[in-house]
Design a protein around this motif. Sequence first.
Motif, PDB file in Angstrom:
ATOM      1  N   ASP A  40      28.155  51.302  35.956  1.00 51.99           N
ATOM      2  CA  ASP A  40      28.076  50.686  37.283  1.00 51.99           C
ATOM      3  C   ASP A  40      29.428  50.822  37.966  1.00 51.99           C
ATOM      4  N   THR A  41      29.447  51.556  39.067  1.00 54.31           N
ATOM      5  CA  THR A  41      30.706  51.815  39.783  1.00 54.31           C
ATOM      6  C   THR A  41      30.739  51.180  41.168  1.00 54.31           C
ATOM      7  N   GLN A  42      29.711  50.428  41.550  1.00 55.58           N
ATOM      8  CA  GLN A  42      29.594  50.022  42.946  1.00 55.58           C
ATOM      9  C   GLN A  42      30.469  48.834  43.330  1.00 55.58           C
ATOM     10  N   PHE A  43      31.135  48.192  42.361  1.00 54.49           N
ATOM     11  CA  PHE A  43      31.934  47.014  42.690  1.00 54.49           C
ATOM     12  C   PHE A  43      33.400  47.167  42.282  1.00 54.49           C
ATOM     13  N   ILE A  44      33.853  48.403  42.130  1.00 57.07           N
ATOM     14  CA  ILE A  44      35.243  48.640  41.735  1.00 57.07           C
ATOM     15  C   ILE A  44      36.203  47.997  42.718  1.00 57.07           C
ATOM     16  N   GLN A  45      35.906  48.103  44.011  1.00 60.98           N
ATOM     17  CA  GLN A  45      36.803  47.569  45.030  1.00 60.98           C
ATOM     18  C   GLN A  45      36.979  46.056  44.878  1.00 60.98           C
ATOM     19  N   GLN A  46      35.945  45.389  44.347  1.00 61.90           N
ATOM     20  CA  GLN A  46      35.999  43.934  44.215  1.00 61.90           C
ATOM     21  C   GLN A  46      36.586  43.484  42.887  1.00 61.90           C
ATOM     22  N   MET A  47      36.211  44.152  41.787  1.00 60.96           N
ATOM     23  CA  MET A  47      36.615  43.628  40.472  1.00 60.96           C
ATOM     24  C   MET A  47      37.535  44.560  39.700  1.00 60.96           C
ATOM     25  N   GLY A  48      37.851  45.743  40.259  1.00 60.53           N
ATOM     26  CA  GLY A  48      38.941  46.529  39.717  1.00 60.53           C
ATOM     27  C   GLY A  48      38.590  47.726  38.874  1.00 60.53           C
ATOM     28  N   SER A  49      37.304  47.871  38.471  1.00 62.32           N
ATOM     29  CA  SER A  49      37.018  48.921  37.494  1.00 62.32           C
ATOM     30  C   SER A  49      35.524  49.195  37.451  1.00 62.32           C
ATOM     31  N   ARG A  81      36.671  41.793  28.554  1.00 60.68           N
ATOM     32  CA  ARG A  81      36.574  41.415  29.978  1.00 60.68           C
ATOM     33  C   ARG A  81      35.102  41.458  30.389  1.00 60.68           C
ATOM     34  N   THR A  82      34.560  40.291  30.703  1.00 61.29           N
ATOM     35  CA  THR A  82      33.142  40.140  31.006  1.00 61.29           C
ATOM     36  C   THR A  82      32.954  38.791  31.690  1.00 61.29           C
ATOM     37  N   PHE A  83      31.716  38.362  31.898  1.00 62.33           N
ATOM     38  CA  PHE A  83      31.438  36.999  32.350  1.00 62.33           C
ATOM     39  C   PHE A  83      29.946  36.728  32.256  1.00 62.33           C
ATOM     40  N   ASP A  84      29.576  35.480  32.453  1.00 52.39           N
ATOM     41  CA  ASP A  84      28.177  35.053  32.477  1.00 52.39           C
ATOM     42  C   ASP A  84      27.693  35.209  33.922  1.00 52.39           C
ATOM     43  N   TRP A  85      26.853  36.206  34.176  1.00 57.60           N
ATOM     44  CA  TRP A  85      26.592  36.596  35.566  1.00 57.60           C
ATOM     45  C   TRP A  85      25.720  35.621  36.343  1.00 57.60           C
ATOM     46  N   VAL A  86      25.089  34.641  35.695  1.00 59.41           N
ATOM     47  CA  VAL A  86      24.340  33.631  36.449  1.00 59.41           C
ATOM     48  C   VAL A  86      25.097  32.318  36.557  1.00 59.41           C
ATOM     49  N   ASP A 395      28.910  37.752  52.265  1.00 61.39           N
ATOM     50  CA  ASP A 395      30.020  38.707  52.290  1.00 61.39           C
ATOM     51  C   ASP A 395      29.537  40.027  51.694  1.00 61.39           C
ATOM     52  N   ALA A 396      29.209  40.981  52.582  1.00 62.21           N
ATOM     53  CA  ALA A 396      28.631  42.247  52.130  1.00 62.21           C
ATOM     54  C   ALA A 396      29.633  43.113  51.395  1.00 62.21           C
ATOM     55  N   LEU A 397      30.912  42.789  51.476  1.00 65.36           N
ATOM     56  CA  LEU A 397      31.947  43.561  50.794  1.00 65.36           C
ATOM     57  C   LEU A 397      32.417  42.816  49.553  1.00 65.36           C
ATOM     58  N   GLY A 398      33.130  41.712  49.716  1.00 67.25           N
ATOM     59  CA  GLY A 398      33.667  40.974  48.578  1.00 67.25           C
ATOM     60  C   GLY A 398      32.604  40.339  47.711  1.00 67.25           C
ATOM     61  N   GLY A 399      31.439  40.021  48.289  1.00 68.70           N
ATOM     62  CA  GLY A 399      30.382  39.353  47.531  1.00 68.70           C
ATOM     63  C   GLY A 399      29.226  40.253  47.166  1.00 68.70           C
ATOM     64  N   GLU A 401      28.537  42.113  44.529  1.00 70.24           N
ATOM     65  CA  GLU A 401      27.964  41.986  43.187  1.00 70.24           C
ATOM     66  C   GLU A 401      27.079  40.747  43.098  1.00 70.24           C
ATOM     67  N   ALA A 402      27.490  39.671  43.733  1.00 66.60           N
ATOM     68  CA  ALA A 402      26.671  38.458  43.718  1.00 66.60           C
ATOM     69  C   ALA A 402      25.358  38.681  44.461  1.00 66.60           C
ATOM     70  N   ILE A 403      25.377  39.467  45.548  1.00 70.21           N
ATOM     71  CA  ILE A 403      24.142  39.767  46.275  1.00 70.21           C
ATOM     72  C   ILE A 403      23.205  40.566  45.379  1.00 70.21           C
ATOM     73  N   ARG A 404      23.736  41.588  44.726  1.00 69.66           N
ATOM     74  CA  ARG A 404      22.900  42.386  43.818  1.00 69.66           C
ATOM     75  C   ARG A 404      22.325  41.521  42.699  1.00 69.66           C
ATOM     76  N   ASP A 405      23.155  40.657  42.133  1.00 72.43           N
ATOM     77  CA  ASP A 405      22.695  39.833  41.020  1.00 72.43           C
ATOM     78  C   ASP A 405      21.647  38.814  41.462  1.00 72.43           C
ATOM     79  N   TRP A 406      21.779  38.295  42.664  1.00 73.14           N
ATOM     80  CA  TRP A 406      20.752  37.394  43.194  1.00 73.14           C
ATOM     81  C   TRP A 406      19.430  38.153  43.333  1.00 73.14           C
ATOM     82  N   ASN A 407      19.504  39.390  43.809  1.00 74.14           N
ATOM     83  CA  ASN A 407      18.297  40.208  43.899  1.00 74.14           C
ATOM     84  C   ASN A 407      17.655  40.397  42.531  1.00 74.14           C
ATOM     85  N   LEU A 408      18.478  40.628  41.503  1.00 76.90           N
ATOM     86  CA  LEU A 408      17.931  40.769  40.156  1.00 76.90           C
ATOM     87  C   LEU A 408      17.257  39.477  39.700  1.00 76.90           C
TER      88      LEU A 408
END
Length: 754
Positions: A40-49, A81-86, A395-399, A401-408
């Motif tokens: 997954d490369t779509q959130f590099i700008q937000q989380m660094g990698s 490096r990880t987190f609980d996505w919900v 926030d369509a830029l900084g947020g 990943e959260a938008i994608r995860d809400w969709n999931l």
Amino acid sequence: MSKTTWITLFALILMCPRLSAAEIFVETESFEDLGGWKLDTQFIQQMGSPYLLAHGLGQPVDDATTKIQVDQAGKYRVWVRTFDWVARWGAQPSPGKFQVVIGELPLDETFGTQGDDWGWHDGGTVNLDAGTTSLRLHDLTGFNGRCDCLYLTTDLATEPPDASGVLSDWRRGQLGLPSQPRSRGPYDLVVVGGGYSGMGAALSAARMGCRVALVQDRPVLGGNGSSEVRVWAMGNIRRGKFPRIGEIIEEFADNAKKSPGTYEEFGDDLKESVVRAEPNIDLLLNHHAYAAEMDGQKIQSISALDTRSGQEVKILGNYFVDCTGHGWLGGWAGADMEMAKGGRMGMSNMWAWDEAGSPTQFPKTPWALDLNMEDFPYPRDHHGQWFWESGFDKDALGGAEAIRDWNLRAVFGAFNAMKNRDGAGDHADAILTWVAYIGGPRESQRLMGDVVLNQDDVVAKRDFPDGCVPSTWSIDLHYPKEEFADKFPDNPFISKAVHDRRVDRSYGYPVPYRCFYSRNIDNLFMAGRCISVTHEALGTVRVMKTCGMMGEVVGKAASICAINQCSPRDVYADHLGELLTLLELPGKARRSTPSAPIVIPDDALPLAGPLGPPTGKSTDKLEGIVVDDVSAKFTGKWTEGAGLKGYVGYGYRYASGSGDATATFVLKPKTSGQYEVRFFTSAHENRSTRTPVAIQHGDLVRQHQVDQRQDRELDYVVVDQLPLQAGQDVIVTVQCGQADGNVHVDAVSLVEVK
């Protein structure tokens, strides 16, 4: 021991070299085998990698594996490096659990269970022998666990630093990357973004002789129109003022019949092969652009990260085009930009299900959205379609990943309702087959040009001298659908489309070239969703084929800039005629350099008309002089139709035989001679048996009747035969008043009788 001896011994200890802590750093994207994990490369700008994602649709995915070299034996603390996505929504339990296995030993800690944002999870300690050992990520759920990197150190007391910056100094040091990136270029044009607009720009510029770099952060091209997102490509092409525009897009556009379609329908391989066939294009897949270096108001280069190795590359160019959809490049360069304060469209993640033929199980999802069947539209045809969309005004830029995860969470909650709640009785055999983990965004930042196109311009058909790209989609804006928004008012996940249908969908509204370059960055073009329009006008220009045609125009404009060493603005001010001439070339026309002669190959597409390629018989394939119904003059009430095949051109028209409607065709022979007048019509049971047809040439008018109900071998009727002079008008008028059924009008032709 004397005091002097103690002092001497302490001094000797201080003088001895200390062993530094041993470190092992592993980026998950560099694993030798990703197994079932997705990069997954779509959130590099937000989380660094980039990171690995266990997207298993409820079934644990195969392990991702690699090997690590242990140079120093000892006890190591393992950080992941990880987190609980919900956790950001307080949902429980953690769905994305996974283990880390070193050698054959799983660590005691279970990961993906802590924190509501990316951070370091302490995995405890492990004893390692010197040498090579295996490292595995073992998914436990199939529900989108994620892992960025792992850090092992013999310094058991120190937590690694924050790693959120793109290629931070700490991460760069751990990877052993040089302080200076390697350079590529300079290129005539650097295209950032490999969707339809980026492909159109790269192909168009390359064929006009420019040396092009096409930078795409995914392993496939197509953006929203790839197999990863599966949004069908909309917008009519090859029409309007410049019907050659769109011929390049036609070479690779998908043939999906619905969103989402199948993997095969989106033709990832075809897209890549079309690009790789161009010797002037350097295709940089899996490269994430993240910064721009400036010289005053000009971009000198961009920095990009190889998403597989972490290597950094500096890409130099004379001109750049932002095809990112989000205006990322313009933002790094300091371009003037806007974002709607409210009413913004969201991101979609579509999905599909099928029937297995026997009962199947699906894990319960208490952490997903709490849904019953009434909370979402039933996914007809086994598809969760475009309207599975959320993130309105988030926030369509900084947020993102959260938008994608809400969709999931919405998708998994819906399928849980189908399998384990009130839909279970009807869906015993249902199986989830595909869910997009790459989001399909619709709106964020827009870059401002010398023209900011608005809704009134489009509806009123304001005629700009540089109008060129035909926009044929209605002004289509998305909002939360009320009946599905009550339960989650802060973030609805089902949208509705609100259309302003006053857009000319046949000819198209010509979007001006001045929307395709920045008004304050001297060498920046843009194409796609981030062009210079208002929020409302974005509703018509944002669909993919239209965006691709913008790229075609930008690529040709870039070649003019390369020849004249001028700015994109100068193309409009001083070289507009040159640009408009290039827009009349076939899409396959090419030259080796921007100043070389243009060659038109034999396989160039035939010129389409102002309404695009005909959907029926092409008039240039018929005998004689042909006038289609689109060029006739109509009075009274006529209805357009295209349901009965075999017609000429784009369709036909029909009217009631009891009315006063007329249709008039004017034809002009080029040479003198004897001519047949052919009236194109096919038989149908509701049509007239005595349709009046009047033929006038000079002062002579002759009346005829045509039976439009009778079957015939030919698709036309010879109405009359006339001696005509070159240039003499022949007027054919079809009347309805005396007809005994529907009057059908398609085309009329003059064919010389030899």
